[in-house]
Design an enzyme around this catalytic site. Sequence first.
Site, PDB file in Angstrom:
ATOM      1  N   SER A 253       2.881  -0.954  -5.029  1.00  0.00           N
ATOM      2  CA  SER A 253       3.085  -0.838  -3.586  1.00  0.00           C
ATOM      3  C   SER A 253       2.524   0.497  -3.116  1.00  0.00           C
ATOM      4  CB  SER A 253       4.591  -0.902  -3.268  1.00  0.00           C
ATOM      5  OG  SER A 253       4.846  -0.540  -1.922  1.00  0.00           O
TER       6      SER A 253
ATOM      7  N   TYR B  77      13.689   0.487  -4.794  1.00  0.00           N
ATOM      8  CA  TYR B  77      12.408  -0.223  -4.791  1.00  0.00           C
ATOM      9  C   TYR B  77      11.265   0.754  -5.027  1.00  0.00           C
ATOM     10  CZ  TYR B  77       8.525  -3.097  -3.091  1.00  0.00           C
ATOM     11  OH  TYR B  77       7.344  -3.789  -2.979  1.00  0.00           O
TER      12      TYR B  77
END
Length: 240
Positions: A135, A148
């Site tokens: 990400s 996350y």
Amino acid sequence: MDVSGKTVLLTGGTAGIGREIARQLKSKGAHVILTGRDPERLGAMQAEGFEAMAADLSNAAGVDALVAALGDRRLDILINNAGQLIDHDFRKGAPDPQAADAGIYANLTAPIRLITALVPQLRARPEAAIVNVTSGLAVAPAARQPVYCATKAGLRFYTLALREQLKGTAIRVIEALPPVVDTQMNDGNPMNKMPADECARQIVAAIEQRRDEANIGMTRTLRLVESISPALARRMTLRF
């Protein structure tokens, strides 16, 4: 890499970015084995002609069951795409530690275990690839999603080290760093979102071009800022 005729294991392939990756690889002649947890979504992908396996990758038993089901099948490409967005924000209340544990396993431990188990099969192929979907938040974190971000940063550094270990082998190690993408995971996110099919297109292109990294959409800008000033990059993302 010509993906036509290649056998691909794609985790998290029933929705969002994964579903679009699966469709695009299939259109180019790849045989895609995809995993997911939702029976209806798995059935829908089977109806599209995909080989679909039920797999819960948030725990060791689920990963071990998937590896056992694959057996010694030929495998050319492993795409670790499955992931969980964990709500872990003390400003909203006490976070759920069990949810954090499951998210850490799905986002970080499961890819590591799958790679460990499947590298021998990948080594046996004349050309192969491991693709880890991290990400933009692996570069600089968002305050509302610390677990996350930590898992994606962990997978990013694992990928960098793994690439060095496998240098000189037939296995290409690729990292894909998406921005905020228009998927169910980001339904509540007010930011501008990249269409999932465009994100998938860029990931597939990175595989075909045998690139080390696919910095997608706004992640390219974030990577540029981070290369100049990591503190500025963090200031940009921490406010979200």
